[in-house]
Design a protein around this motif. Structure first.
Motif, PDB file in Angstrom:
ATOM      1  N   THR A 378     -16.415  68.850  10.536  1.00 30.98           N
ATOM      2  CA  THR A 378     -16.137  67.695  11.401  1.00 30.98           C
ATOM      3  C   THR A 378     -14.714  67.187  11.213  1.00 30.98           C
ATOM      4  OG1 THR A 378     -18.463  67.000  11.364  1.00 30.98           O
ATOM      5  CG2 THR A 378     -16.840  65.319  11.919  1.00 30.98           C
ATOM      6  N   LYS A 379     -14.045  66.890  12.325  1.00 32.74           N
ATOM      7  CA  LYS A 379     -12.761  66.213  12.265  1.00 32.74           C
ATOM      8  C   LYS A 379     -13.014  64.721  12.451  1.00 32.74           C
ATOM      9  CE  LYS A 379      -8.088  65.912  14.071  1.00 32.74           C
ATOM     10  NZ  LYS A 379      -7.112  66.312  15.100  1.00 32.74           N
ATOM     11  N   PHE A 380     -12.575  63.945  11.483  1.00 33.97           N
ATOM     12  CA  PHE A 380     -12.747  62.497  11.558  1.00 33.97           C
ATOM     13  C   PHE A 380     -11.398  61.847  11.301  1.00 33.97           C
ATOM     14  CE2 PHE A 380     -13.904  58.307   9.723  1.00 33.97           C
ATOM     15  CZ  PHE A 380     -14.641  57.819  10.799  1.00 33.97           C
ATOM     16  N   ARG A 381     -10.909  61.166  12.327  1.00 32.25           N
ATOM     17  CA  ARG A 381      -9.541  60.646  12.285  1.00 32.25           C
ATOM     18  C   ARG A 381      -8.605  61.826  12.014  1.00 32.25           C
ATOM     19  NH1 ARG A 381     -10.072  54.591   9.482  1.00 32.25           N
ATOM     20  NH2 ARG A 381     -11.425  53.736  11.114  1.00 32.25           N
ATOM     21  N   ASP A 382      -7.796  61.753  10.954  1.00 32.22           N
ATOM     22  CA  ASP A 382      -6.872  62.863  10.679  1.00 32.22           C
ATOM     23  C   ASP A 382      -7.418  63.815   9.625  1.00 32.22           C
ATOM     24  OD1 ASP A 382      -4.978  61.845  12.443  1.00 32.22           O
ATOM     25  OD2 ASP A 382      -4.105  60.542  10.909  1.00 32.22           O
ATOM     26  N   TYR A 383      -8.683  63.677   9.296  1.00 28.80           N
ATOM     27  CA  TYR A 383      -9.235  64.432   8.173  1.00 28.80           C
ATOM     28  C   TYR A 383     -10.249  65.482   8.618  1.00 28.80           C
ATOM     29  CZ  TYR A 383      -7.274  60.474   5.623  1.00 28.80           C
ATOM     30  OH  TYR A 383      -6.425  59.518   5.119  1.00 28.80           O
ATOM     31  N   PHE A 384     -10.368  66.488   7.773  1.00 32.27           N
ATOM     32  CA  PHE A 384     -11.380  67.529   7.954  1.00 32.27           C
ATOM     33  C   PHE A 384     -12.482  67.306   6.920  1.00 32.27           C
ATOM     34  CE2 PHE A 384     -13.002  71.614   6.343  1.00 32.27           C
ATOM     35  CZ  PHE A 384     -13.620  72.097   7.491  1.00 32.27           C
ATOM     36  N   ILE A 385     -13.728  67.234   7.379  1.00 31.48           N
ATOM     37  CA  ILE A 385     -14.864  67.045   6.478  1.00 31.48           C
ATOM     38  C   ILE A 385     -15.789  68.249   6.632  1.00 31.48           C
ATOM     39  CG2 ILE A 385     -16.792  65.555   5.818  1.00 31.48           C
ATOM     40  CD1 ILE A 385     -15.361  63.225   7.118  1.00 31.48           C
ATOM     41  N   PRO A 386     -15.929  69.072   5.597  1.00 26.33           N
ATOM     42  CA  PRO A 386     -16.748  70.286   5.709  1.00 26.33           C
ATOM     43  C   PRO A 386     -18.229  69.979   5.940  1.00 26.33           C
ATOM     44  CG  PRO A 386     -15.331  70.359   3.760  1.00 26.33           C
ATOM     45  CD  PRO A 386     -15.279  68.963   4.279  1.00 26.33           C
ATOM     46  N   LYS A 387     -18.898  70.858   6.636  1.00 29.07           N
ATOM     47  CA  LYS A 387     -20.332  70.757   6.903  1.00 29.07           C
ATOM     48  C   LYS A 387     -21.110  70.524   5.610  1.00 29.07           C
ATOM     49  CE  LYS A 387     -24.251  73.484   8.628  1.00 29.07           C
ATOM     50  NZ  LYS A 387     -24.668  74.785   9.219  1.00 29.07           N
ATOM     51  N   GLY A 388     -22.065  69.596   5.680  1.00 27.34           N
ATOM     52  CA  GLY A 388     -22.928  69.333   4.530  1.00 27.34           C
ATOM     53  C   GLY A 388     -22.389  68.305   3.554  1.00 27.34           C
ATOM     54  N   THR A 389     -21.148  67.834   3.764  1.00 24.97           N
ATOM     55  CA  THR A 389     -20.579  66.830   2.856  1.00 24.97           C
ATOM     56  C   THR A 389     -21.381  65.528   2.929  1.00 24.97           C
ATOM     57  OG1 THR A 389     -18.350  67.737   3.121  1.00 24.97           O
ATOM     58  CG2 THR A 389     -18.516  65.484   2.288  1.00 24.97           C
ATOM     59  N   MET A 390     -21.685  64.973   1.763  1.00 26.44           N
ATOM     60  CA  MET A 390     -22.396  63.696   1.733  1.00 26.44           C
ATOM     61  C   MET A 390     -21.469  62.570   2.172  1.00 26.44           C
ATOM     62  SD  MET A 390     -24.358  61.817  -1.443  1.00 26.44           S
ATOM     63  CE  MET A 390     -25.412  63.216  -1.746  1.00 26.44           C
ATOM     64  N   ILE A 391     -22.029  61.634   2.940  1.00 25.51           N
ATOM     65  CA  ILE A 391     -21.259  60.520   3.485  1.00 25.51           C
ATOM     66  C   ILE A 391     -21.901  59.199   3.067  1.00 25.51           C
ATOM     67  CG2 ILE A 391     -20.334  59.445   5.570  1.00 25.51           C
ATOM     68  CD1 ILE A 391     -19.291  62.271   5.211  1.00 25.51           C
ATOM     69  N   PHE A 392     -21.081  58.276   2.558  1.00 24.66           N
ATOM     70  CA  PHE A 392     -21.551  56.922   2.261  1.00 24.66           C
ATOM     71  C   PHE A 392     -20.908  55.946   3.256  1.00 24.66           C
ATOM     72  CE2 PHE A 392     -22.422  58.732  -1.960  1.00 24.66           C
ATOM     73  CZ  PHE A 392     -23.705  58.229  -2.191  1.00 24.66           C
ATOM     74  N   PRO A 393     -21.611  55.579   4.343  1.00 25.21           N
ATOM     75  CA  PRO A 393     -21.092  54.547   5.250  1.00 25.21           C
ATOM     76  C   PRO A 393     -21.460  53.183   4.637  1.00 25.21           C
ATOM     77  CG  PRO A 393     -22.772  55.967   6.302  1.00 25.21           C
ATOM     78  CD  PRO A 393     -22.891  56.104   4.817  1.00 25.21           C
TER      79      PRO A 393
END
Length: 494
Positions: A378-393
């Motif tokens: 996933t591209k989020f803003r200017d960053y690349f986040i690999p599939k499966g990465t845990m996210i803390f919103p």
């Protein structure tokens, strides 16, 4: 010639290395990942985090690294989203990309990726869709969910009245009342408050809540392989959850014996009918295992969060008798003393509505949110986040945003009131999360909080056992939730 050949080979190696370095650098720049603190092998950032108050640690890190940053919980990488804009962009604007459930090792051990809360992919989609549809259908049946809540509120008020204004801890009363709502929907019946089977289930729930306060529960999620071999609260929690599963499987077996497919009595019956419909489908998501896990999800989520919100809310209101007085004037004016509160009253009670919202905002029950994950690169803003990465919103960063809620650490119903006294909605109000993974029981919880709290204040005034100015409404931080200090209170009949 030999020297020339050696030189050529050396130059070719150097050129190859330079090209490889350039390619990697280019790829790295194209796929820049969120910044974060330097990590240590194996332990990650564990020594830079306060495990008993992770929201505070994330707040400090956000000041240094911005609203999107990386941390390592042991060897596992996670991306933290801090602030309304980042949380909203991820969960709503890019909701599909961030719709995965982050796999916490302890949750995986307890629930094995089934049920609504911890599942992913097609399993999650089908179970969530079925649960929402079934809960809606039962809410429109012979006895609506609102009517069930009103009935239980009556039982709760009478039970409180029987304390004869003596001080007591209302925690169990609130747990029993709230639990009976989800029990009536899932199991088909409310339980008498002295029912042995019901008290066993509640005891298991209370025991799980106590165990989850332990720091070892948090550590299990960082180092599961090691802690699997060590004794501690995590092992007791695993055993306790197993007993809950056995309890629910027993109820499912009873339902199977008495099932009338033409007249489903509750959620379990509806699920059993769905299992029968999909009997020939080898890939069906509707199995006895997923039924057990989904039932447990509904029971735990439908009991713990709401009962704790009410318990915390009553503590806060003891500290502010002027707020209670204003609520009671509004209750008397709109409802009176003789009929039960209903949801239609809420739109005519802006102050009481503002107080119930402020309670949920202030207590910030699950400050980190239940972790998400990205279901693809996933591209989020200017960053690349690999599939499966845990996210803390981080919900704490939204509910306590100082621009939206001035003095966010102060309890103030004015956060949800316009200058003319009308109710003010806020996009920042996310106690149930947001987007694809928003709590399936949000509507039920909102009804319960409004009706139970209004019914209590319609009939009683709160009398604390200490001077109201000395009441501590700061939370006790546990690895997963903010909980109130234990207290006793007297309910004086009005």
């Amino acid at each position: 010639m030999e020297l020339l050949g050696t030189t050529t080979i050396f130059l070719l190696v150097c050129i190859s290395c330079l090209l490889l370095f350039t390619t990697r650098r280019s790829t790295s720049q194209k796929q820049k990942q969120p910044p974060g603190p330097t990590t240590l092998p194996i332990v990650g950032n564990i020594f830079q985090l306060n495990l008993r108050n992770l929201p505070e640690s994330f707040k400090k890190l956000s000041k240094e690294y911005g609203s999107v940053f990386t941390i390592h919980l042991g060897p596992r990488k996670a991306v933290v989203l801090y602030g309304y804009d980042a949380v909203k962009e991820a969960l709503i604007d890019q909701g599909d990309d961030f719709s995965g459930r982050g796999n916490l090792p302890l949750a995986d051990r307890l629930f094995q990726g089934s049920g609504i809360v911890t599942s992913n992919g097609e399993t999650w989609k089908q179970l969530r869709r079925f649960a929402l549809t079934t809960l809606r259908d039962f809410g429109m049946g012979k006895k609506s969910i609102e009517e069930r809540i009103q009935e239980e509120a009556h039982f709760l008020v009478e039970r409180i009245r029987n304390t004869r204004a003596q001080p007591f801890n209302p925690a169990n009363f609130l747990v029993h009342a709230v639990s009976n709502i989800i029990c009536s929907i899932v199991f088909g019946n409310r339980f008498d408050y002295e029912d042995e089977k019901f008290l066993t289930l509640i005891d298991l729930l209370n025991r799980d809540d106590e165990l989850q306060k332990s720091i070892q529960i948090q550590l299990y999620n960082f180092f599961p392989t090691i802690l699997d071999y060590l004794p501690g609260p995590h092992q007791k929690l695993i055993q306790s959850t197993g007993k809950v599963n056995e309890f629910i499987l027993g109820i499912i077996a009873e339902h199977q014996k008495t099932l009338d497919p033409t007249c489903p009595r509750d959620f379990i019956d509806a699920f059993l009918n769905k299992m029968e419909q999909e009997k020939g489908n080898d890939h069906s998501e509707f199995t006895t295992e997923t039924l057990s896990r989904t039932t447990a999800d509904l029971f735990f989520a439908g009991t713990g969060t709401t009962s704790m919100t009410l318990r915390y809310g009553l503590l806060i209101l003891q500290k502010y008798p002027e707020i209670v007085e204003r609520m009671q004037k509004e209750i008397d004016c709109v409802i009176g003393r003789d009929r039960s509160p209903c949801m239609a009253d809420r739109s005519r009670m802006p102050y009481t509505n503002a107080v119930t919202h402020e309670i949920q905002r202030f207590i910030d029950f699950i400050p980190l949110n239940v972790p998400h994950s990205v279901i693809k690169d996933t591209k989020f803003r200017d960053y690349f986040i690999p599939k499966g990465t845990m996210i803390f919103p981080v919900l704490n960063s939204v509910l306590h945003d100082s621009k939206e809620f001035p003095n966010p650490e102060k309890f103030d119903p004015g956060h949800f009131l316009n200058a003319n006294g009308t109710f003010k909605k806020s996009d920042y109000f996310m106690p149930f999360s947001a987007g694809k993974r928003i709590c399936a029981g949000e509507g039920l919880a909102r009804m319960e909080i409004f009706i139970f709290l209004t019914a209590i204040l319609q009939n009683f005034t709160l009398k604390p056992t200490v001077d109201h100015k000395d009441i501590d409404i700061s939370p006790i931080h546990s690895p997963l939730a903010n909980i109130p200090h234990s207290y006793e209170v007297s309910f004086l009949p009005r």
